[in-house]
Design a protein around this motif. Structure first.
Motif, mmCIF file in Angstrom:
data_model
loop_
_atom_site.group_PDB
_atom_site.id
_atom_site.type_symbol
_atom_site.label_atom_id
_atom_site.label_comp_id
_atom_site.label_asym_id
_atom_site.label_seq_id
_atom_site.Cartn_x
_atom_site.Cartn_y
_atom_site.Cartn_z
ATOM 1 N N GLY A 59 0.783 -1.229 0.000
ATOM 2 C CA GLY A 59 0.000 0.000 0.000
ATOM 3 C C GLY A 59 0.812 1.273 0.000
ATOM 4 N N ALA A 60 2.132 1.164 0.081
ATOM 5 C CA ALA A 60 2.980 2.359 0.159
ATOM 6 C C ALA A 60 3.313 2.868 -1.233
ATOM 7 C CB ALA A 60 4.263 2.054 0.918
ATOM 8 N N GLU A 61 3.612 4.163 -1.291
ATOM 9 C CA GLU A 61 4.043 4.781 -2.528
ATOM 10 C C GLU A 61 5.565 4.844 -2.575
ATOM 11 O OE1 GLU A 61 4.703 7.787 0.413
ATOM 12 O OE2 GLU A 61 2.976 6.473 0.054
ATOM 13 N N ALA A 62 6.100 4.909 -3.779
ATOM 14 C CA ALA A 62 7.525 5.174 -3.960
ATOM 15 C C ALA A 62 7.705 6.669 -4.173
ATOM 16 C CB ALA A 62 8.063 4.404 -5.156
ATOM 17 N N ARG A 63 8.593 7.277 -3.408
ATOM 18 C CA ARG A 63 8.920 8.692 -3.583
ATOM 19 C C ARG A 63 10.306 8.758 -4.209
ATOM 20 N NH1 ARG A 63 6.950 11.440 2.168
ATOM 21 N NH2 ARG A 63 5.196 10.022 2.555
ATOM 22 N N LEU A 64 10.346 9.200 -5.455
ATOM 23 C CA LEU A 64 11.541 9.145 -6.263
ATOM 24 C C LEU A 64 12.064 10.545 -6.575
ATOM 25 C CD1 LEU A 64 10.202 6.581 -8.898
ATOM 26 C CD2 LEU A 64 11.595 6.038 -6.898
ATOM 27 N N PHE A 65 13.371 10.755 -6.481
ATOM 28 C CA PHE A 65 14.027 11.961 -6.988
ATOM 29 C C PHE A 65 14.517 11.624 -8.401
ATOM 30 C CE2 PHE A 65 13.644 13.148 -2.761
ATOM 31 C CZ PHE A 65 14.371 14.263 -2.380
ATOM 32 N N ASP A 77 0.204 4.005 -10.542
ATOM 33 C CA ASP A 77 -0.623 5.200 -10.394
ATOM 34 C C ASP A 77 0.246 6.396 -10.034
ATOM 35 O OD1 ASP A 77 -3.002 3.740 -10.798
ATOM 36 O OD2 ASP A 77 -3.084 3.189 -8.670
ATOM 37 N N ASP A 78 -0.078 7.541 -10.616
ATOM 38 C CA ASP A 78 0.607 8.798 -10.299
ATOM 39 C C ASP A 78 -0.115 9.461 -9.136
ATOM 40 O OD1 ASP A 78 1.976 11.178 -10.236
ATOM 41 O OD2 ASP A 78 1.122 11.961 -12.101
ATOM 42 N N LEU A 79 0.559 9.618 -8.008
ATOM 43 C CA LEU A 79 -0.034 10.240 -6.831
ATOM 44 C C LEU A 79 0.340 11.716 -6.707
ATOM 45 C CD1 LEU A 79 0.521 7.438 -4.163
ATOM 46 C CD2 LEU A 79 -1.369 7.743 -5.762
ATOM 47 N N GLY A 80 1.197 12.193 -7.593
ATOM 48 C CA GLY A 80 1.604 13.589 -7.545
ATOM 49 C C GLY A 80 3.079 13.754 -7.850
ATOM 50 N N HIS A 81 3.459 14.960 -8.165
ATOM 51 C CA HIS A 81 4.855 15.265 -8.448
ATOM 52 C C HIS A 81 5.080 16.752 -8.237
ATOM 53 C CE1 HIS A 81 2.571 15.585 -12.230
ATOM 54 N NE2 HIS A 81 3.306 16.677 -12.420
ATOM 55 N N MET A 218 12.795 16.415 -10.154
ATOM 56 C CA MET A 218 11.373 16.179 -9.926
ATOM 57 C C MET A 218 11.212 15.087 -8.865
ATOM 58 S SD MET A 218 9.617 18.257 -11.778
ATOM 59 C CE MET A 218 7.989 17.521 -11.554
ATOM 60 N N VAL A 219 10.329 15.346 -7.914
ATOM 61 C CA VAL A 219 9.952 14.327 -6.938
ATOM 62 C C VAL A 219 8.660 13.696 -7.434
ATOM 63 C CG1 VAL A 219 9.355 13.831 -4.554
ATOM 64 C CG2 VAL A 219 11.051 15.604 -5.064
ATOM 65 N N LEU A 220 8.713 12.405 -7.713
ATOM 66 C CA LEU A 220 7.570 11.665 -8.244
ATOM 67 C C LEU A 220 7.043 10.733 -7.162
ATOM 68 C CD1 LEU A 220 9.157 10.593 -11.679
ATOM 69 C CD2 LEU A 220 8.018 12.754 -11.114
ATOM 70 N N TRP A 221 5.735 10.815 -6.894
ATOM 71 C CA TRP A 221 5.076 9.901 -5.970
ATOM 72 C C TRP A 221 4.277 8.913 -6.811
ATOM 73 C CZ3 TRP A 221 3.073 11.565 -0.592
ATOM 74 C CH2 TRP A 221 4.031 12.356 0.050
ATOM 75 N N ARG A 222 4.692 7.640 -6.770
ATOM 76 C CA ARG A 222 4.047 6.622 -7.600
ATOM 77 C C ARG A 222 3.808 5.357 -6.791
ATOM 78 N NH1 ARG A 222 7.186 7.613 -13.436
ATOM 79 N NH2 ARG A 222 6.064 9.563 -13.843
ATOM 80 N N ARG A 223 2.715 4.686 -7.144
ATOM 81 C CA ARG A 223 2.345 3.466 -6.399
ATOM 82 C C ARG A 223 1.886 2.408 -7.384
ATOM 83 N NH1 ARG A 223 -1.795 4.892 -2.067
ATOM 84 N NH2 ARG A 223 -3.197 4.975 -3.859
ATOM 85 N N PRO A 224 2.262 1.148 -7.153
ATOM 86 C CA PRO A 224 1.749 0.083 -8.030
ATOM 87 C C PRO A 224 0.233 0.025 -7.968
ATOM 88 C CG PRO A 224 3.540 -0.706 -6.638
ATOM 89 C CD PRO A 224 3.167 0.647 -6.117
#
Length: 225
Positions: A59-65, A77-81, A218-224
């Motif tokens: 259930g967690a998102e990946a927060r990527l730089f 899924d794109d949760l924001g950036h 860019m900080v990308l918040w993404r989740r499977p």
């Protein structure tokens, strides 16, 4: 192709100086969430995202730089950036010898209280394991702090720079950042940091202390999905 570790700093921290904190496989790595809520991929490939998904908490998102807003892979899924400016120190600061306190695990509650109030960005119970943290006390109250977070070969990120609202404008942040910069240069590391593009007061302060904008990440918040 020349690789600059600052273009993918979380990856190069987790496969380099912070590898003892890392979990993951293949082309993906993660910090434990109570240290830092960040993950990293070597490259934006389908295999890297498969590796990324394999070790994410349920259930967690990946927060990527990432260097840019990259295409969303299938099944995610794109949760924001949002963008961050990456700033790098270009000189040893003047000063840096003012009295500050070294913070330890005994100060964890005070550090978490200050973070909750000042909201400098992600900071967890075990974040201080990543580097040294310095603070300013007034009596038994921690009113300002700053420390080290990401560490990549030749560079160290300054982070959690925060001051209680009622004592802002008194030079506490400058004093702490100057000391951390001086310590980094003495250790043959170049300090860098990240700041929101709309935080002009912080950008102006960092320019004054000797930082220059290197690039935007860019900080990308993404989740499977």
């Amino acid at each position: 192709m020349t690789i600059n570790v600052l273009d993918n700093p979380v990856w190069h921290a987790l496969v380099g100086p912070h590898r003892n904190h890392a979990t993951g496989r293949g082309a993906a790595r993660h910090y434990p969430r109570d240290i830092a809520p960040f993950s990293a991929i070597l490259e934006p490939s389908d295999q890297a995202y498969a590796d990324l998904a394999a070790d994410l908490p349920v259930g967690a998102e990946a927060r990527l730089f990432r260097p840019a807003e990259e295409p969303l892979p299938a099944g995610w899924d794109d949760l924001g950036h949002f963008p961050l400016l990456q700033m790098v120190a270009t000189r040893t600061p003047e000063g840096g010898g003012e009295a500050v306190s070294t913070l330890s695990s005994a100060d964890a509650a005070a550090m978490l209280d200050l973070v909750e109030l000042a909201q400098p960005g992600p900071f967890g119970r075990r974040t201080p394991l990543l580097g040294r943290y310095l603070g300013v006390w007034q009596g038994d109250r921690l009113v300002a702090m700053a420390g080290e977070r990401l560490r990549v070969p030749g560079h160290v990120e300054l982070s959690a720079i925060c001051v209680r609202p009622e004592v802002r404008g008194q030079g506490h942040a400058s004093r702490l950042v100057r000391r951390l910069m001086r310590l980094a240069f003495e250790n043959d590391e170049v300090p860098f940091l990240h700041v929101r593009p709309d935080n002009q007061p912080a950008i102006d302060l960092y320019h004054h202390l000797g930082f220059q904008i290197r690039r935007e990440l860019m900080v990308l918040w993404r989740r499977p999905g």
